[in-house]
Scaffold this motif. Structure first.
Motif, PDB file in Angstrom:
ATOM      1  N   SER A 100      -6.162  46.609  48.801  1.00 10.01           N
ATOM      2  CA  SER A 100      -5.776  46.611  47.381  1.00 10.01           C
ATOM      3  C   SER A 100      -7.054  46.516  46.352  1.00 10.01           C
ATOM      4  O   SER A 100      -7.092  46.188  45.271  1.00 10.01           O
ATOM      5  CB  SER A 100      -4.885  45.508  47.038  1.00 10.01           C
ATOM      6  N   ARG A 101      -8.348  46.724  47.429  1.00 10.56           N
ATOM      7  CA  ARG A 101      -9.623  46.507  46.674  1.00 10.56           C
ATOM      8  C   ARG A 101      -9.605  45.427  46.006  1.00 10.56           C
ATOM      9  O   ARG A 101     -10.639  45.157  45.136  1.00 10.56           O
ATOM     10  CB  ARG A 101      -9.787  47.679  45.470  1.00 10.56           C
ATOM     11  N   ILE A 102      -9.497  44.217  46.565  1.00 13.28           N
ATOM     12  CA  ILE A 102      -9.682  43.011  46.344  1.00 13.28           C
ATOM     13  C   ILE A 102     -10.481  42.348  47.558  1.00 13.28           C
ATOM     14  O   ILE A 102     -10.127  42.195  48.930  1.00 13.28           O
ATOM     15  CB  ILE A 102      -8.560  42.156  46.251  1.00 13.28           C
ATOM     16  N   HIS A 103     -11.687  42.271  47.115  1.00 12.49           N
ATOM     17  CA  HIS A 103     -12.949  41.790  48.145  1.00 12.49           C
ATOM     18  C   HIS A 103     -13.053  40.328  48.129  1.00 12.49           C
ATOM     19  O   HIS A 103     -13.769  40.025  47.046  1.00 12.49           O
ATOM     20  CB  HIS A 103     -14.092  42.558  47.816  1.00 12.49           C
ATOM     21  N   VAL A 104     -12.752  39.657  48.829  1.00 12.04           N
ATOM     22  CA  VAL A 104     -13.219  38.121  49.043  1.00 12.04           C
ATOM     23  C   VAL A 104     -14.177  37.883  50.109  1.00 12.04           C
ATOM     24  O   VAL A 104     -14.065  38.258  51.451  1.00 12.04           O
ATOM     25  CB  VAL A 104     -11.579  37.418  49.486  1.00 12.04           C
ATOM     26  N   SER A 105     -15.008  37.147  49.740  1.00 16.56           N
ATOM     27  CA  SER A 105     -16.238  36.824  50.577  1.00 16.56           C
ATOM     28  C   SER A 105     -15.818  35.778  51.847  1.00 16.56           C
ATOM     29  O   SER A 105     -14.809  34.761  51.502  1.00 16.56           O
ATOM     30  CB  SER A 105     -17.288  35.758  49.969  1.00 16.56           C
ATOM     31  N   PRO A 106     -15.973  35.994  53.011  1.00 16.61           N
ATOM     32  CA  PRO A 106     -15.824  35.272  54.039  1.00 16.61           C
ATOM     33  C   PRO A 106     -16.455  34.111  54.198  1.00 16.61           C
ATOM     34  O   PRO A 106     -17.311  33.828  53.340  1.00 16.61           O
ATOM     35  CB  PRO A 106     -15.817  36.002  55.364  1.00 16.61           C
ATOM     36  N   VAL A 107     -16.196  33.153  55.005  1.00 19.63           N
ATOM     37  CA  VAL A 107     -16.954  31.999  55.357  1.00 19.63           C
ATOM     38  C   VAL A 107     -18.276  32.554  55.676  1.00 19.63           C
ATOM     39  O   VAL A 107     -18.274  33.483  56.728  1.00 19.63           O
ATOM     40  CB  VAL A 107     -16.221  31.188  56.523  1.00 19.63           C
ATOM     41  N   TYR A 108     -19.399  31.796  55.331  1.00 18.03           N
ATOM     42  CA  TYR A 108     -20.687  32.252  55.611  1.00 18.03           C
ATOM     43  C   TYR A 108     -20.797  32.353  56.972  1.00 18.03           C
ATOM     44  O   TYR A 108     -20.725  31.236  57.559  1.00 18.03           O
ATOM     45  CB  TYR A 108     -21.742  31.561  54.684  1.00 18.03           C
ATOM     46  N   VAL A 132     -23.250  27.767  49.813  1.00 16.80           N
ATOM     47  CA  VAL A 132     -23.598  27.281  50.709  1.00 16.80           C
ATOM     48  C   VAL A 132     -24.537  26.137  50.758  1.00 16.80           C
ATOM     49  O   VAL A 132     -25.198  25.920  49.645  1.00 16.80           O
ATOM     50  CB  VAL A 132     -24.331  28.300  51.677  1.00 16.80           C
ATOM     51  N   LYS A 133     -24.436  25.482  51.642  1.00 22.30           N
ATOM     52  CA  LYS A 133     -25.355  24.211  51.744  1.00 22.30           C
ATOM     53  C   LYS A 133     -26.177  24.501  52.818  1.00 22.30           C
ATOM     54  O   LYS A 133     -26.005  25.262  53.752  1.00 22.30           O
ATOM     55  CB  LYS A 133     -24.689  22.736  52.444  1.00 22.30           C
ATOM     56  N   PRO A 134     -27.523  23.748  52.759  1.00 26.61           N
ATOM     57  CA  PRO A 134     -28.621  24.192  53.663  1.00 26.61           C
ATOM     58  C   PRO A 134     -28.096  23.954  55.392  1.00 26.61           C
ATOM     59  O   PRO A 134     -28.480  24.796  56.262  1.00 26.61           O
ATOM     60  CB  PRO A 134     -29.573  23.031  53.651  1.00 26.61           C
ATOM     61  N   SER A 135     -27.417  22.935  55.473  1.00 22.99           N
ATOM     62  CA  SER A 135     -26.779  22.809  57.075  1.00 22.99           C
ATOM     63  C   SER A 135     -25.840  24.158  57.377  1.00 22.99           C
ATOM     64  O   SER A 135     -26.191  24.410  58.565  1.00 22.99           O
ATOM     65  CB  SER A 135     -26.082  21.657  57.239  1.00 22.99           C
ATOM     66  N   GLN A 136     -25.254  24.535  56.543  1.00 22.26           N
ATOM     67  CA  GLN A 136     -24.516  25.766  56.990  1.00 22.26           C
ATOM     68  C   GLN A 136     -25.405  26.940  57.161  1.00 22.26           C
ATOM     69  O   GLN A 136     -25.230  27.695  58.340  1.00 22.26           O
ATOM     70  CB  GLN A 136     -23.532  26.397  55.853  1.00 22.26           C
ATOM     71  N   VAL A 137     -26.389  27.216  56.446  1.00 23.97           N
ATOM     72  CA  VAL A 137     -27.225  28.302  56.665  1.00 23.97           C
ATOM     73  C   VAL A 137     -28.092  28.023  57.790  1.00 23.97           C
ATOM     74  O   VAL A 137     -28.481  28.967  58.665  1.00 23.97           O
ATOM     75  CB  VAL A 137     -28.082  28.682  55.503  1.00 23.97           C
ATOM     76  N   ARG A 138     -28.534  26.788  57.946  1.00 21.79           N
ATOM     77  CA  ARG A 138     -29.510  26.580  59.071  1.00 21.79           C
ATOM     78  C   ARG A 138     -29.125  26.919  60.381  1.00 21.79           C
ATOM     79  O   ARG A 138     -29.848  27.469  61.156  1.00 21.79           O
ATOM     80  CB  ARG A 138     -29.951  25.035  58.836  1.00 21.79           C
ATOM     81  N   ALA A 139     -27.557  26.806  60.832  1.00 15.78           N
ATOM     82  CA  ALA A 139     -27.203  27.117  61.805  1.00 15.78           C
ATOM     83  C   ALA A 139     -27.362  28.624  62.342  1.00 15.78           C
ATOM     84  O   ALA A 139     -27.368  28.852  63.464  1.00 15.78           O
ATOM     85  CB  ALA A 139     -25.675  26.825  61.760  1.00 15.78           C
ATOM     86  N   PHE A 140     -27.451  29.540  61.410  1.00 14.35           N
ATOM     87  CA  PHE A 140     -27.790  30.780  61.653  1.00 14.35           C
ATOM     88  C   PHE A 140     -29.064  31.304  61.666  1.00 14.35           C
ATOM     89  O   PHE A 140     -29.223  32.425  62.046  1.00 14.35           O
ATOM     90  CB  PHE A 140     -26.889  31.632  60.736  1.00 14.35           C
ATOM     91  N   PHE A 141     -29.942  30.433  61.309  1.00 11.76           N
ATOM     92  CA  PHE A 141     -31.713  30.662  61.572  1.00 11.76           C
ATOM     93  C   PHE A 141     -32.274  29.444  62.071  1.00 11.76           C
ATOM     94  O   PHE A 141     -33.028  28.769  61.481  1.00 11.76           O
ATOM     95  CB  PHE A 141     -32.022  30.845  59.959  1.00 11.76           C
TER      96      PHE A 141
END
Length: 378
Positions: A100-108, A132-141
């Motif tokens: 329906s062209r409703i774009h929702v960001s997923p969990v980072y 996002v918080k640093p701990s969330q992003v840190r897990a992927f980098f």
């Protein structure tokens, strides 16, 4: 390409124990009228859809009605979660909603794929980065040093592989350094949630959420549209609005606002009890508004709230400004409105009262680190 920028709906919010749900229905209908008149190519909603991570059934129903109206208008909608939302709950059914062209960001999850819109000048790539918080992003980098919110957002942006020759729009929900907060906004640990505006250089427009006052952050095209309603008396002088932006050829962006008029506005009045209850004082006022009344009487008035509500039925807040309260403020017992203490400041005050001395620099640094870890895990 014309875009409508919204944020911080906070559906389901209570202000001084008053439910704002009817006011929110009213203002969302007004926003829909603006959208019908403006005929935008898409609507951007930059987080804090709800006021709680587990919203009430009534709040969900209100937002559902709003989304259905946008879908019926066949408008693309882009929405992200804010710090008040649950990213997991908000993104439920996101892949189905895309039909329906409703774009929702997923969990980072370390990647941010854009959605491409097109107009006569070519593609516009829309990126969605939820809060996002640093701990969330840190897990992927794991090989990158990510300590601050600026580090986190910079890493997320760099991983987007933005083609700066094209037109790019980012929707995100963070506190950008130098912006002005309000009393109703959540304060992080010692201001550590600041994000430097320089991380957004690759984008033609950044649709920000998080702050309730409409304002630009560094430059006109990095912008908070603000909340559609006033959610504290620190916002009493705000002119709430919808932001309308137009993207033309690369580098050509215009930003305008369309004013919003609430069902009931917030208003502050001041005077002694006899003054504010005198007909000549209030007969020119819209007494149906939400009021903060500041009494200047030296003695407290018995049952003042009950008595005043016979004239001002939506009295939200009553306070006194007299020799006693001014003395309290001078001694530091009270802080001016809008200047909330951080968790570290509150702990420092408690330590001082318990031990009759200040935290040492080492103790303060330890507590700052500990509170930040707890904050991120929350």
């Amino acid at each position: 390409m014309k875009l409508i920028h919204l944020s911080d709906l906070h559906i389901g919010k209570r202000v001084n124990e008053f439910s704002m749900i009817e006011d929110q229905k009213y203002i969302l209908n007004q926003i829909l009228e603006i959208i019908r008149k403006e005929e935008p190519d898409a609507v951007l909603i930059a987080g804090d859809i709800y006021d709680k991570s587990v919203p009430s059934a009534e709040a969900v129903e209100v937002f559902d009605d709003f989304l259905v109206s946008l879908a019926e208008a066949e408008l693309p909608v882009f929405l992200i979660s804010g710090n008040h939302d649950s990213a997991e709950r908000l993104s439920f059914g996101g892949r189905i909603l895309e039909k329906s062209r409703i774009h929702v960001s997923p969990v980072y999850h370390g990647e941010t794929a854009p959605v491409t819109l097109r107009d006569s000048w070519g593609p516009v790539r829309v990126f969605m980065l939820p809060f996002v918080k640093p701990s969330q992003v840190r897990a992927f980098f794991p090989d990158r040093e990510i300590e601050t919110y600026t580090d986190a957002v910079a890493a997320a942006v760099e991983s987007m592989d933005v083609d700066e020759k094209e037109r790019n729009v980012l929707i995100t929900h963070q506190f950008v350094t130098g912006s002005v907060r309000c009393e109703s906004e959540e304060l992080s640990v010692g201001g550590t949630d600041n994000v430097d505006a320089g991380v957004f250089e690759a984008f033609d427009y950044v649709a920000l959420g998080h702050l309730h006052g409409p304002q630009s952050a560094g430059k006109e095209t990095v912008r908070y549209c603000g909340s559609p309603l006033k959610y504290s008396f620190s916002e009493v002088r705000h002119q709430k609005s919808v932001t309308v932006l137009e993207l033309r050829e690369k580098g050509q962006v215009t930003v305008e606002t369309r004013p919003l008029t609430p069902r009931r506005d917030l208003e502050e009045i001041r005077g002694n009890y006899m003054e504010v209850t005198d007909r000549s004082f209030y007969e020119t006022l819209d007494t149906d508004r939400y009021f903060h009344i500041i009494l200047t009487d030296e003695e407290d008035i018995p049952d003042a709230v009950g008595k005043l509500r016979s004239i001002y039925p939506n009295l939200m807040r009553l306070s006194y400004d007299n020799r006693r309260t001014r003395g309290d403020r001078a001694s530091g017992e009270l802080r001016p409105a809008g200047q909330k203490k951080s968790p570290l400041d509150l702990f420092s005050d408690l330590y001082r009262m318990q031990n009759n001395r200040e935290l040492s620099p080492q103790q303060a640094e330890f507590m700052k680190t500990l509170i930040e870890e707890i904050w991120e895990e929350g």
